[in-house]
Motif scaffolding. Structure first.
Motif, PDB file in Angstrom:
ATOM      1  N   ASN A 113    -180.477 -30.900 -57.610  1.00  0.00           N
ATOM      2  CA  ASN A 113    -180.451 -31.990 -56.625  1.00  0.00           C
ATOM      3  C   ASN A 113    -179.423 -31.726 -55.527  1.00  0.00           C
ATOM      4  O   ASN A 113    -179.638 -32.095 -54.372  1.00  0.00           O
ATOM      5  N   ALA A 114    -178.308 -31.113 -55.882  1.00  0.00           N
ATOM      6  CA  ALA A 114    -177.244 -30.872 -54.904  1.00  0.00           C
ATOM      7  C   ALA A 114    -177.468 -29.590 -54.103  1.00  0.00           C
ATOM      8  O   ALA A 114    -176.843 -29.384 -53.070  1.00  0.00           O
ATOM      9  N   ALA A 150    -172.511 -37.003 -60.024  1.00  0.00           N
ATOM     10  CA  ALA A 150    -173.722 -37.488 -60.687  1.00  0.00           C
ATOM     11  C   ALA A 150    -173.680 -37.165 -62.179  1.00  0.00           C
ATOM     12  O   ALA A 150    -174.076 -37.984 -63.017  1.00  0.00           O
ATOM     13  N   SER A 195    -179.173 -28.285 -51.705  1.00  0.00           N
ATOM     14  CA  SER A 195    -180.071 -28.648 -50.610  1.00  0.00           C
ATOM     15  C   SER A 195    -180.649 -27.437 -49.885  1.00  0.00           C
ATOM     16  O   SER A 195    -181.721 -27.513 -49.295  1.00  0.00           O
ATOM     17  N   HIS A 236    -181.524 -24.699 -51.440  1.00  0.00           N
ATOM     18  CA  HIS A 236    -182.392 -24.036 -52.422  1.00  0.00           C
ATOM     19  C   HIS A 236    -182.077 -22.548 -52.554  1.00  0.00           C
ATOM     20  O   HIS A 236    -182.973 -21.725 -52.706  1.00  0.00           O
ATOM     21  N   SER A 275    -180.220 -30.226 -63.635  1.00  0.00           N
ATOM     22  CA  SER A 275    -180.883 -31.170 -62.731  1.00  0.00           C
ATOM     23  C   SER A 275    -179.957 -31.616 -61.608  1.00  0.00           C
ATOM     24  O   SER A 275    -180.367 -31.695 -60.449  1.00  0.00           O
ATOM     25  N   GLU A 276    -178.683 -31.875 -61.936  1.00  0.00           N
ATOM     26  CA  GLU A 276    -177.725 -32.238 -60.890  1.00  0.00           C
ATOM     27  C   GLU A 276    -177.506 -31.065 -59.939  1.00  0.00           C
ATOM     28  O   GLU A 276    -177.398 -31.238 -58.732  1.00  0.00           O
ATOM     29  N   LYS A 336    -170.695 -33.133 -55.310  1.00  0.00           N
ATOM     30  CA  LYS A 336    -171.809 -34.089 -55.361  1.00  0.00           C
ATOM     31  C   LYS A 336    -172.471 -34.040 -56.738  1.00  0.00           C
ATOM     32  O   LYS A 336    -172.727 -35.079 -57.358  1.00  0.00           O
ATOM     33  N   ALA A 337    -172.753 -32.839 -57.230  1.00  0.00           N
ATOM     34  CA  ALA A 337    -173.406 -32.691 -58.529  1.00  0.00           C
ATOM     35  C   ALA A 337    -172.509 -33.194 -59.655  1.00  0.00           C
ATOM     36  O   ALA A 337    -172.973 -33.841 -60.592  1.00  0.00           O
TER      37      ALA A 337
END
Length: 70
Positions: free
Chosen positions: A44-45, A64, A47, A49, A40-41, A60-61
């Protein structure tokens, strides 16, 4: 104890070096599969895709992920 699997106490940079086994400059979902509940992290990180994170994305991941305390 698998030394290729980063610990939560590792810095994002150290985690990236352990996970980027081929020194590709990025990590993929396959590279992070050994990390419990990290997908999931990662998503989310990711960006762009593209299914890969560079050091900035992993940092960033990782922040989190560590905050969640897996």
């Amino acid at each position: 104890d698998n030394t290729d699997v980063p610990k939560l106490s590792d810095s994002a940079d150290a985690a990236f070096r352990k996970l980027d086994r081929g020194a590709k400059g990025y990590v993929t979902y396959d590279d992070v599969a050994s990390l419990t509940d990290f997908a999931s992290e990662f998503g989310n990180a990711d960006s762009s895709h593209r299914g890969r994170l560079n050091l900035a994305g992993l940092t960033k991941a990782w922040a989190a992920y560590a905050k969640r305390g897996n």
